[in-house]
Design a protein around this motif. Sequence first.
Motif, PDB file in Angstrom:
ATOM      1  N   PRO A   1       3.759  14.254 -30.836  1.00  0.00           N
ATOM      2  CA  PRO A   1       2.441  14.557 -31.389  1.00  0.00           C
ATOM      3  C   PRO A   1       1.492  15.191 -30.375  1.00  0.00           C
ATOM      4  O   PRO A   1       0.738  16.107 -30.711  1.00  0.00           O
ATOM      5  CB  PRO A   1       1.930  13.185 -31.855  1.00  0.00           C
ATOM      6  CG  PRO A   1       3.172  12.415 -32.178  1.00  0.00           C
ATOM      7  CD  PRO A   1       4.156  12.854 -31.133  1.00  0.00           C
ATOM      8  N   ASP A   2       1.532  14.711 -29.133  1.00  0.00           N
ATOM      9  CA  ASP A   2       0.655  15.294 -28.115  1.00  0.00           C
ATOM     10  C   ASP A   2       1.095  16.700 -27.740  1.00  0.00           C
ATOM     11  O   ASP A   2       0.267  17.598 -27.517  1.00  0.00           O
ATOM     12  CB  ASP A   2       0.635  14.407 -26.867  1.00  0.00           C
ATOM     13  CG  ASP A   2      -0.382  13.284 -26.995  1.00  0.00           C
ATOM     14  OD1 ASP A   2      -0.768  12.970 -28.138  1.00  0.00           O
ATOM     15  OD2 ASP A   2      -0.802  12.731 -25.959  1.00  0.00           O
ATOM     16  N   ARG A   3       2.405  16.920 -27.663  1.00  0.00           N
ATOM     17  CA  ARG A   3       2.884  18.255 -27.298  1.00  0.00           C
ATOM     18  C   ARG A   3       2.565  19.281 -28.379  1.00  0.00           C
ATOM     19  O   ARG A   3       2.226  20.427 -28.073  1.00  0.00           O
ATOM     20  CB  ARG A   3       4.396  18.213 -27.021  1.00  0.00           C
ATOM     21  CG  ARG A   3       4.748  17.570 -25.678  1.00  0.00           C
ATOM     22  CD  ARG A   3       6.218  17.675 -25.339  1.00  0.00           C
ATOM     23  NE  ARG A   3       7.033  16.791 -26.156  1.00  0.00           N
ATOM     24  CZ  ARG A   3       8.042  17.179 -26.923  1.00  0.00           C
ATOM     25  NH1 ARG A   3       8.353  18.467 -26.999  1.00  0.00           N
ATOM     26  NH2 ARG A   3       8.740  16.298 -27.614  1.00  0.00           N
ATOM     27  N   VAL A   4       2.645  18.877 -29.646  1.00  0.00           N
ATOM     28  CA  VAL A   4       2.329  19.840 -30.704  1.00  0.00           C
ATOM     29  C   VAL A   4       0.822  20.109 -30.738  1.00  0.00           C
ATOM     30  O   VAL A   4       0.389  21.224 -31.059  1.00  0.00           O
ATOM     31  CB  VAL A   4       2.855  19.354 -32.067  1.00  0.00           C
ATOM     32  CG1 VAL A   4       1.930  18.331 -32.721  1.00  0.00           C
ATOM     33  CG2 VAL A   4       3.061  20.543 -33.003  1.00  0.00           C
TER      34      VAL A   4
ATOM     35  N   GLY B   1     -10.095  12.979 -27.399  1.00  0.00           N
ATOM     36  CA  GLY B   1     -11.422  13.567 -27.236  1.00  0.00           C
ATOM     37  C   GLY B   1     -11.439  15.070 -27.444  1.00  0.00           C
ATOM     38  O   GLY B   1     -12.001  15.809 -26.618  1.00  0.00           O
ATOM     39  N   ALA B   2     -10.861  15.525 -28.528  1.00  0.00           N
ATOM     40  CA  ALA B   2     -10.833  16.966 -28.800  1.00  0.00           C
ATOM     41  C   ALA B   2     -12.253  17.518 -28.947  1.00  0.00           C
ATOM     42  O   ALA B   2     -13.134  16.869 -29.500  1.00  0.00           O
ATOM     43  CB  ALA B   2     -10.030  17.235 -30.069  1.00  0.00           C
TER      44      ALA B   2
ATOM     45  N   ARG C   1      -4.006  10.909 -32.434  1.00  0.00           N
ATOM     46  CA  ARG C   1      -3.983  11.416 -31.066  1.00  0.00           C
ATOM     47  C   ARG C   1      -5.036  12.502 -30.850  1.00  0.00           C
ATOM     48  O   ARG C   1      -5.627  12.594 -29.770  1.00  0.00           O
ATOM     49  CB  ARG C   1      -2.589  11.954 -30.730  1.00  0.00           C
ATOM     50  CG  ARG C   1      -1.521  10.885 -30.621  1.00  0.00           C
ATOM     51  CD  ARG C   1      -1.882   9.849 -29.558  1.00  0.00           C
ATOM     52  NE  ARG C   1      -1.971  10.455 -28.226  1.00  0.00           N
ATOM     53  CZ  ARG C   1      -2.618   9.911 -27.201  1.00  0.00           C
ATOM     54  NH1 ARG C   1      -3.270   8.762 -27.344  1.00  0.00           N
ATOM     55  NH2 ARG C   1      -2.633  10.526 -26.023  1.00  0.00           N
ATOM     56  N   LEU C   2      -5.283  13.320 -31.866  1.00  0.00           N
ATOM     57  CA  LEU C   2      -6.331  14.344 -31.759  1.00  0.00           C
ATOM     58  C   LEU C   2      -7.674  13.697 -31.453  1.00  0.00           C
ATOM     59  O   LEU C   2      -8.424  14.157 -30.567  1.00  0.00           O
ATOM     60  CB  LEU C   2      -6.404  15.133 -33.068  1.00  0.00           C
ATOM     61  CG  LEU C   2      -7.534  16.167 -33.189  1.00  0.00           C
ATOM     62  CD1 LEU C   2      -7.212  17.401 -32.370  1.00  0.00           C
ATOM     63  CD2 LEU C   2      -7.769  16.537 -34.649  1.00  0.00           C
TER      64      LEU C   2
ATOM     65  N   GLY D   1     -10.210  16.011 -23.752  1.00  0.00           N
ATOM     66  CA  GLY D   1     -10.754  15.304 -22.603  1.00  0.00           C
ATOM     67  C   GLY D   1      -9.733  14.423 -21.921  1.00  0.00           C
ATOM     68  O   GLY D   1      -9.899  14.030 -20.764  1.00  0.00           O
ATOM     69  N   VAL D   2      -8.635  14.114 -22.646  1.00  0.00           N
ATOM     70  CA  VAL D   2      -7.590  13.240 -22.118  1.00  0.00           C
ATOM     71  C   VAL D   2      -6.269  13.995 -22.145  1.00  0.00           C
ATOM     72  O   VAL D   2      -5.910  14.575 -23.183  1.00  0.00           O
ATOM     73  CB  VAL D   2      -7.473  11.947 -22.964  1.00  0.00           C
ATOM     74  CG1 VAL D   2      -6.328  11.074 -22.461  1.00  0.00           C
ATOM     75  CG2 VAL D   2      -8.790  11.177 -22.944  1.00  0.00           C
TER      76      VAL D   2
END
Length: 445
Positions: free
Chosen positions: A256-259, A300-301, A295-296, A248-249
Amino acid sequence: MTREVFDPSSAAAEATRKILKDTLDGEARGVVVDSPPGAGKSTLVVRAALELAAAGRPLMVVAQTNAQVDDLVLRLAEKEPELPVGRLHASDTDSYDKALDALDNVSTSTKAADLAALPVVISTAAKWGHVKGVEPWRHAIVDEAYQMRSDALLAVAGLFERALFVGDPGQLDPFSVVGADQWAGLSYDPSASAVSTLLAHNPELPQHRLPVSWRLPASAAPLVSDAFYPYTPFRSGTGPGDRRLTFGVPGDASAPDRVLDEAAESGWGLLELPARHTPRTDPEAVRACALVVRRLLDRGAATLSERSEHPAPVTPDRVAVGTAHRDQAAAVRRALADLGVAGVSVDTANRLQGREYDVTVVLHPLSGRPDATAFHLETGRLCVLASRHRHACVVICREGVTDLLDEHPSTEPVQLGVTVKFPDGWEANHAVLSHLSEHRVRHRP
């Protein structure tokens, strides 16, 4: 020529039909079923138990842990609320889930004689091993049979006439607290799995396999099948695009976000730290595991799958972090607590075995190590860690593991008569790392 389309439901149904036919109508004293991760072992056990009970065949069920026993009792009660089921347990106060006391059809006792008249009686291999002085059951079902040692099977073999053995040959080998080298290569090695010893003495027994994993997505089944089940391949029950992981974000361009974005897109992600020999509880790798989970959840996964038409949020209880050692798991728990994360399962491969999550984060067993021991190379350990997820798996690892594998000489003694396990850990690790290299994100903390 028209290419035949694989129908996973039909393939699974046909395999189940043949298994049940051999179990109910066959003449062999044993039937062996190999199952890949998430293929429905428990569903098969419950189905077979119900059909045997409906046919008037008294049945004992052997599982390996109290949690597995309680789960089977609850599944049977859900499927057939009127079926009387016996839960044989130890005398310890916490030896079974007290939720079973609320089920009208479930009877509990520490004595097998109290439950012997019931259609189905379920307990652990350890408890069954102490049962004496009862008439043998016509049938038995042994769940997670590859995780049962052969000495445990010998202890219960006199309690039944015929048995269905169901298990996953790719998972961790049976655990033993003492060395068993003196029996290695012998047909009666007590530390060998119940199935391998059974088939060594009875090679003519019917053997089946479940051909479909309903857990692993289409992105994961080919790798896990090729790397860990080359002789018993399987397919995913879903196709490309049937499952999706969304956020959602948007990501913030951090590693971490890229992986996580890579894992959402392809099903796999490798977060690679710089090469370095580290303590087992590598602080940077441990923090990387915690950051990926944080981060997951922050982003908002949500998942879309065949289970629901609507997105389902990825809550902490649907996330797991897997490690090789208990001290690593404890370090990750502390790191998650420092980041304000609670409710995520963090445990070793041994304890995660048999469980299922939407997303898993794995600290690679060989990350940061100066050597590659037999423990860290055990095929089943990596197989368990790489096969718990329904949507995506992120692996945290330091650079240089492939070089470590290439430099690793086998120091294990050669033992006559011991069947070489294939694939071995060296080959399986290379296969997994080769695939993960296509989904690498470098992390420089």
